[in-house]
Design an enzyme around this catalytic site. Structure first.
Site, PDB file in Angstrom:
ATOM      1  N   LYS A  14       0.862  -1.146  -0.082  1.00 48.14           N
ATOM      2  CA  LYS A  14       0.131   0.070   0.171  1.00 48.14           C
ATOM      3  C   LYS A  14       0.774   1.330  -0.055  1.00 48.14           C
ATOM      4  O   LYS A  14       0.543   2.206  -0.722  1.00 48.14           O
ATOM      5  CB  LYS A  14      -1.248  -0.062   1.166  1.00 48.14           C
ATOM      6  N   ARG A  89      -7.206   3.199  10.969  1.00 51.63           N
ATOM      7  CA  ARG A  89      -7.161   1.664  11.237  1.00 51.63           C
ATOM      8  C   ARG A  89      -8.033   1.165  12.192  1.00 51.63           C
ATOM      9  O   ARG A  89      -7.742  -0.114  12.605  1.00 51.63           O
ATOM     10  CB  ARG A  89      -5.392   1.569  11.557  1.00 51.63           C
ATOM     11  N   ARG A 128      11.063  -8.767   2.880  1.00 50.54           N
ATOM     12  CA  ARG A 128      11.570  -7.408   3.388  1.00 50.54           C
ATOM     13  C   ARG A 128      12.226  -7.086   4.566  1.00 50.54           C
ATOM     14  O   ARG A 128      13.264  -6.348   4.703  1.00 50.54           O
ATOM     15  CB  ARG A 128      10.359  -6.542   3.343  1.00 50.54           C
ATOM     16  N   ARG A 134      14.161  -4.196   8.977  1.00 51.05           N
ATOM     17  CA  ARG A 134      13.184  -3.283   9.828  1.00 51.05           C
ATOM     18  C   ARG A 134      12.860  -4.025  11.017  1.00 51.05           C
ATOM     19  O   ARG A 134      12.974  -5.093  11.326  1.00 51.05           O
ATOM     20  CB  ARG A 134      11.794  -3.048   8.962  1.00 51.05           C
ATOM     21  N   ARG A 145       1.556  -8.097  13.814  1.00 49.71           N
ATOM     22  CA  ARG A 145       1.043  -7.106  12.652  1.00 49.71           C
ATOM     23  C   ARG A 145      -0.160  -7.627  11.815  1.00 49.71           C
ATOM     24  O   ARG A 145      -1.259  -6.885  11.915  1.00 49.71           O
ATOM     25  CB  ARG A 145       1.858  -6.488  12.055  1.00 49.71           C
TER      26      ARG A 145
END
Ligand code: AMP
Length: 191
Positions: A14, A89, A128, A134, A145
């Protein structure tokens, strides 16, 4: 006036799509995740507070997030429209956004939902995590998540569907193809 938001699970692309689609429609892409990350790297009080939640894969509290979005939307570049990426959210955030927009006699034109199968999501996120290191992308945090997204955010799409503004788009395939799909879906909807 183009006022849009984009929703989708972590790893749905997104953020990337938000940038492309916002550029296409000539509006700023406003990513709450990016604003939080910028505050984390600058070590601001907001960043210090947000980091605890982000590192665990949890949502930053609504009050903190809502005030930040209100400030951002009041900046001049958002006066001509915007694309919200990763906000709202939670139902409290939906209500808050509704109130901010109604104060401006404005309304949302479209809520874009990027649809990607969960298996594809997990493999993208693990890749990723490895590529970017990250801190919010360890396997345990990824699972959290996704759980938080499924519990708190996925149900919000039904709300936007009821309002007749939801546009669901297949988020798999080459980035440019997905972007064209989104742009066409919005334009075809003709609102
Ligand atoms: P993102 O880059 O959109 O995945 O956001 C990264 C992280 O920032 C999320 O996992 C949350 O911890 C936090 N965050 C971003 N947007 C929101 C939001 N609308 N509400 C609460 N937390 C958020």
């Amino acid at each position: 006036m183009t006022r849009l938001l984009i929703m989708g699970p972590p790893g749905s692309g997104k953020g990337t799509q938000a940038e492309l689609v916002a550029e296409y429609f000539g509006v700023p892409a406003i990513s709450t995740g990016n604003i939080f990350r910028a505050n984390v790297s600058e070590g601001t009080p907001l960043g210090i507070e947000a980091k605890r939640y982000m590192d665990a894969g949890d949502y930053v509290p609504d009050e903190v997030t809502n005030n930040m979005v209100r400030d951002r939307l009041s900046q001049p570049d958002a006066a001509g429209g915007f694309l919200l990426d990763g906000y709202p959210r939670t139902t409290a955030q939906v209500d808050f956004l509704d109130s901010v927009l109604s104060e401006q006699n404005a309304s949302l034109e479209h809520a874009i939902e990027l649809v990607v199968h969960e298996d594809e999501i997990v493999s993208r996120l693990l890749k990723r995590a490895a590529d970017e290191g990250r801190t919010d992308d360890s396997e345990e945090v990824i699972r959290n998540r996704l759980r938080v997204y499924n519990e708190q955010t996925a149900p919000l799409t039904a709300l936007y569907a009821e309002r007749g503004v939801l546009v669901r788009v297949d988020g798999t395939g080459p980035i440019e193809e997905v972007a064209v799909r989104v742009e066409k879906a919005i334009t075809a909807d003709g609102r």
